[in-house]
Write a protein that holds these residues in place. Structure first.
Motif, mmCIF file in Angstrom:
data_model
loop_
_atom_site.group_PDB
_atom_site.id
_atom_site.type_symbol
_atom_site.label_atom_id
_atom_site.label_comp_id
_atom_site.label_asym_id
_atom_site.label_seq_id
_atom_site.Cartn_x
_atom_site.Cartn_y
_atom_site.Cartn_z
ATOM 1 N N PRO A 58 0.818 -1.234 0.000
ATOM 2 C CA PRO A 58 0.000 0.000 0.000
ATOM 3 C C PRO A 58 0.842 1.270 0.000
ATOM 4 O O PRO A 58 0.455 2.262 -0.625
ATOM 5 C CB PRO A 58 -0.821 -0.130 1.286
ATOM 6 C CG PRO A 58 -0.129 -1.157 2.117
ATOM 7 C CD PRO A 58 0.525 -2.090 1.164
ATOM 8 N N LEU A 59 1.984 1.263 0.689
ATOM 9 C CA LEU A 59 2.843 2.441 0.663
ATOM 10 C C LEU A 59 3.394 2.694 -0.733
ATOM 11 O O LEU A 59 3.465 3.841 -1.196
ATOM 12 C CB LEU A 59 3.996 2.272 1.655
ATOM 13 C CG LEU A 59 3.673 2.514 3.130
ATOM 14 C CD1 LEU A 59 4.885 2.171 3.993
ATOM 15 C CD2 LEU A 59 3.257 3.951 3.377
ATOM 16 N N TYR A 60 3.779 1.632 -1.421
ATOM 17 C CA TYR A 60 4.319 1.788 -2.777
ATOM 18 C C TYR A 60 3.259 2.352 -3.720
ATOM 19 O O TYR A 60 3.531 3.257 -4.511
ATOM 20 C CB TYR A 60 4.817 0.434 -3.287
ATOM 21 C CG TYR A 60 5.426 0.499 -4.667
ATOM 22 C CD1 TYR A 60 6.760 0.855 -4.835
ATOM 23 C CD2 TYR A 60 4.668 0.202 -5.801
ATOM 24 C CE1 TYR A 60 7.328 0.914 -6.091
ATOM 25 C CE2 TYR A 60 5.223 0.260 -7.069
ATOM 26 C CZ TYR A 60 6.549 0.623 -7.209
ATOM 27 O OH TYR A 60 7.103 0.689 -8.453
ATOM 28 N N ARG A 73 2.400 5.714 -7.197
ATOM 29 C CA ARG A 73 1.340 5.934 -8.179
ATOM 30 C C ARG A 73 0.498 7.162 -7.872
ATOM 31 O O ARG A 73 0.244 7.993 -8.758
ATOM 32 C CB ARG A 73 0.435 4.702 -8.247
ATOM 33 C CG ARG A 73 -0.583 4.756 -9.387
ATOM 34 C CD ARG A 73 -1.559 3.593 -9.301
ATOM 35 N NE ARG A 73 -2.423 3.710 -8.117
ATOM 36 C CZ ARG A 73 -3.362 2.821 -7.798
ATOM 37 N NH1 ARG A 73 -3.511 1.723 -8.552
ATOM 38 N NH2 ARG A 73 -4.116 2.985 -6.727
ATOM 39 N N ASP A 74 0.055 7.311 -6.617
ATOM 40 C CA ASP A 74 -0.843 8.413 -6.289
ATOM 41 C C ASP A 74 -0.107 9.744 -6.143
ATOM 42 O O ASP A 74 -0.581 10.775 -6.624
ATOM 43 C CB ASP A 74 -1.605 8.100 -4.997
ATOM 44 C CG ASP A 74 -2.475 6.853 -5.141
ATOM 45 O OD1 ASP A 74 -2.765 6.467 -6.293
ATOM 46 O OD2 ASP A 74 -2.857 6.265 -4.114
ATOM 47 N N TYR A 75 1.033 9.730 -5.451
ATOM 48 C CA TYR A 75 1.758 10.976 -5.203
ATOM 49 C C TYR A 75 2.838 11.264 -6.240
ATOM 50 O O TYR A 75 3.319 12.386 -6.329
ATOM 51 C CB TYR A 75 2.397 10.958 -3.811
ATOM 52 C CG TYR A 75 1.407 10.904 -2.675
ATOM 53 C CD1 TYR A 75 0.066 11.248 -2.864
ATOM 54 C CD2 TYR A 75 1.799 10.517 -1.403
ATOM 55 C CE1 TYR A 75 -0.846 11.191 -1.825
ATOM 56 C CE2 TYR A 75 0.900 10.457 -0.349
ATOM 57 C CZ TYR A 75 -0.417 10.800 -0.576
ATOM 58 O OH TYR A 75 -1.317 10.736 0.461
ATOM 59 N N GLY A 76 3.236 10.271 -7.020
ATOM 60 C CA GLY A 76 4.256 10.469 -8.035
ATOM 61 C C GLY A 76 5.614 10.842 -7.463
ATOM 62 O O GLY A 76 6.321 11.673 -8.030
ATOM 63 N N LEU A 77 6.003 10.221 -6.348
ATOM 64 C CA LEU A 77 7.249 10.574 -5.678
ATOM 65 C C LEU A 77 8.341 9.526 -5.890
ATOM 66 O O LEU A 77 9.282 9.438 -5.095
ATOM 67 C CB LEU A 77 6.997 10.753 -4.183
ATOM 68 C CG LEU A 77 6.072 11.913 -3.794
ATOM 69 C CD1 LEU A 77 5.837 11.942 -2.297
ATOM 70 C CD2 LEU A 77 6.663 13.231 -4.259
#
Length: 313
Positions: free
Chosen positions: A158-160, A165-169
């Protein structure tokens, strides 16, 4: 600050009176207790301590000696090599492959960011849980203890998904730092230290009109400096040696920490190197050196836990 000075003087006076009235207490001016304890240690105790120190330090010695060997010797005799077989070429070879200095800088940025967030959030949350009163404080503390029981590996997927994907970091320092920004262990350490401080100090400051942040910065933080050092040391070793998470979120070798660079070297380059054993040990020595130096330099502060010597709660 006069409140703190008064509490310090009163506590010191009470401590003297308590020590003088305790049965079996040493008379005033009696010194050399540490020397007497050392004299009471028999030869067997010293031998046992020496053996324990040798067993603990031998792997570090073997790692360092192995990093200096021109021709690898994995036998027991390799711990005492021929001086003609010692060289610093292994450090030059691995530096040419992965750039040790760049890896150390990346590890320093990653670890420094984690420590900064850990100390800041740890002080704020620890102070709130120890010295402030609000609804649900016990529930928050219980959830914090529950987080310590969850292995980090269970949160990797979930962190990955969230960070990459969600934050683009991905391929960024902040992407490596965020999952370790809040350390529940550090929060617990700060809470326990803050609870040893008398609430009258904070109540007096509130009556004088000081804000909670000002109380934390000017009164609480100076009294818990040993806790800050302890939190830094406990936090440092984790991100400094962290491999799995930076390996997942970084593909750009220019920002990868040294632990990831060493793993890539072992899997991709070591098979074709002339002396992969020595080069790997050289990289391990470079990775371990800052951590060892930090613990040696701050060992007194790390061992010390007496933050309430000047005040009583």
């Amino acid at each position: 600050m006069s409140v703190i000075d008064a509490a310090t003087a009163a506590n010191n006076e009470n401590g003297k009176n308590d020590d003088a009235g305790r049965p079996g207490a040493l008379p005033p001016g009696h010194g050399g207790s540490t020397v007497e304890k050392r004299r009471n240690l028999g030869i067997g105790s010293f031998v046992l301590l020496a053996v324990g120190a040798f067993v603990f330090l031998f792997p570090f010695y073997y790692m360092f000696i192995g990093s200096l060997q021109a021709s690898p010797d994995t036998s027991v005799a390799g711990a005492f090599p021929n001086p003609a077989n010692l060289t610093g070429e292994n450090y030059a070879n691995i530096n040419a492959s992965i750039d040790l200095l760049k890896g150390l800088v990346n590890s320093g940025i990653f670890t420094g960011g984690v420590i900064l967030f850990t100390v800041v959030f740890g002080l704020l949350v620890g102070y709130a849980l120890a010295q402030m009163h609000f609804r649900g404080k016990g529930f928050v503390f219980g959830m914090m203890l529950l987080v310590q029981m969850i292995p980090f590996q269970l949160l990797l997927i979930p962190l990955y998904v969230m960070i990459v994907r969600d934050y683009g970091l991905a391929d960024s320092y902040i992407g490596m730092i965020l999952p370790f920004a809040i350390n529940s262990t550090a929060v617990f350490v700060f809470r326990q230290y803050f609870m040893q401080l008398p609430s009258t100090l904070f109540e007096a400051a509130r009556i004088d009109g000081a804000s909670e942040l000002r109380i934390l910065w000017q009164i609480a933080v100076p009294l818990v400096r040993p806790a800050i050092v302890t939190a830094v040391l406990l936090t440092f070793i984790g991100p400094w040696n962290e491999f799995l998470w930076p390996f997942l979120v970084t593909k750009d070798s220019s920002i990868q920490p040294l632990a990831v660079s060493l793993a890539n070297y072992i899997s991709n380059v070591a098979a074709t190197a002339s002396n992969p054993f020595g080069a790997i040990l050289a990289g391990a020595c470079v990775l371990a050196a800052p951590a060892i130096a930090l613990f040696i330099f701050f060992q007194r502060q790390f061992i010390s836990t007496n933050i309430g010597s000047s005040v009583k709660g």
